[in-house]
Write a protein that holds these residues in place. Structure first.
Motif, PDB file in Angstrom:
ATOM      1  N   ILE A   9      10.348  14.972 -20.302  1.00  0.00           N
ATOM      2  CA  ILE A   9      11.651  14.738 -19.502  1.00  0.00           C
ATOM      3  C   ILE A   9      11.378  15.131 -18.185  1.00  0.00           C
ATOM      4  CG2 ILE A   9      14.085  15.323 -19.397  1.00  0.00           C
ATOM      5  CD1 ILE A   9      13.950  15.467 -22.208  1.00  0.00           C
ATOM      6  N   GLU A  10      10.939  16.717 -17.959  1.00  0.00           N
ATOM      7  CA  GLU A  10      10.800  16.828 -16.398  1.00  0.00           C
ATOM      8  C   GLU A  10       9.927  16.222 -15.714  1.00  0.00           C
ATOM      9  OE1 GLU A  10      11.104  21.240 -15.080  1.00  0.00           O
ATOM     10  OE2 GLU A  10       8.974  20.954 -15.339  1.00  0.00           O
ATOM     11  N   GLN A  11       8.700  15.797 -16.244  1.00  0.00           N
ATOM     12  CA  GLN A  11       7.733  14.925 -15.487  1.00  0.00           C
ATOM     13  C   GLN A  11       8.093  13.436 -15.301  1.00  0.00           C
ATOM     14  OE1 GLN A  11       3.910  14.986 -17.430  1.00  0.00           O
ATOM     15  NE2 GLN A  11       3.498  17.159 -16.919  1.00  0.00           N
ATOM     16  N   ALA A  12       9.076  12.909 -16.088  1.00  0.00           N
ATOM     17  CA  ALA A  12       9.426  11.745 -16.011  1.00  0.00           C
ATOM     18  C   ALA A  12      10.504  11.531 -14.745  1.00  0.00           C
ATOM     19  CB  ALA A  12      10.416  11.015 -17.403  1.00  0.00           C
ATOM     20  N   LEU A  13      11.424  12.641 -14.845  1.00  0.00           N
ATOM     21  CA  LEU A  13      12.409  12.680 -13.771  1.00  0.00           C
ATOM     22  C   LEU A  13      11.909  12.947 -12.547  1.00  0.00           C
ATOM     23  CD1 LEU A  13      15.618  14.547 -15.635  1.00  0.00           C
ATOM     24  CD2 LEU A  13      14.884  11.983 -15.073  1.00  0.00           C
ATOM     25  N   GLN A  14      10.817  13.904 -12.517  1.00  0.00           N
ATOM     26  CA  GLN A  14      10.129  14.277 -10.937  1.00  0.00           C
ATOM     27  C   GLN A  14       9.500  12.934 -10.511  1.00  0.00           C
ATOM     28  OE1 GLN A  14       8.154  17.734 -12.248  1.00  0.00           O
ATOM     29  NE2 GLN A  14       9.763  19.086 -11.019  1.00  0.00           N
TER      30      GLN A  14
END
Length: 84
Positions: free
Chosen positions: A67-72
């Motif tokens: 999730i964090e990588q996709a959002l960043q």
């Protein structure tokens, strides 16, 4: 730290939702879901993990590695993603 008001920047919120939409099919396939709760002034995205994601022992890894990588990727100014 004051809360980011979601209506302040509709474009930012939409870009974050679009980023979440890119990974939602994978979460839903495993019985989970995620909801955007708020965006802080210092660009921390707070999410609510729902369904299987809320109780999964791997949720912290999913949060950081997925999730964090996709959002960043969708919104580079995001500093961190946290589950609330």
């Amino acid at each position: 730290m004051s809360a980011y008001h979601p209506n302040t920047d509709a474009d930012l919120r939409k870009r974050i939702e679009d980023g979440l939409d890119s990974i939602r099919p994978y979460l839903i396939a495993d019985g989970g879901e995620v909801r955007l709760r708020r965006i802080t002034d210092d660009m921390v995205v707070e999410l609510e993990l729902l369904g299987a994601c809320g109780t999964c022992p791997m949720s912290s890894m999913t949060l950081r590695a997925g999730i964090e990588q996709a959002l960043q990727h969708a919104v580079p100014q995001i500093l961190r993603v946290e589950a609330v």
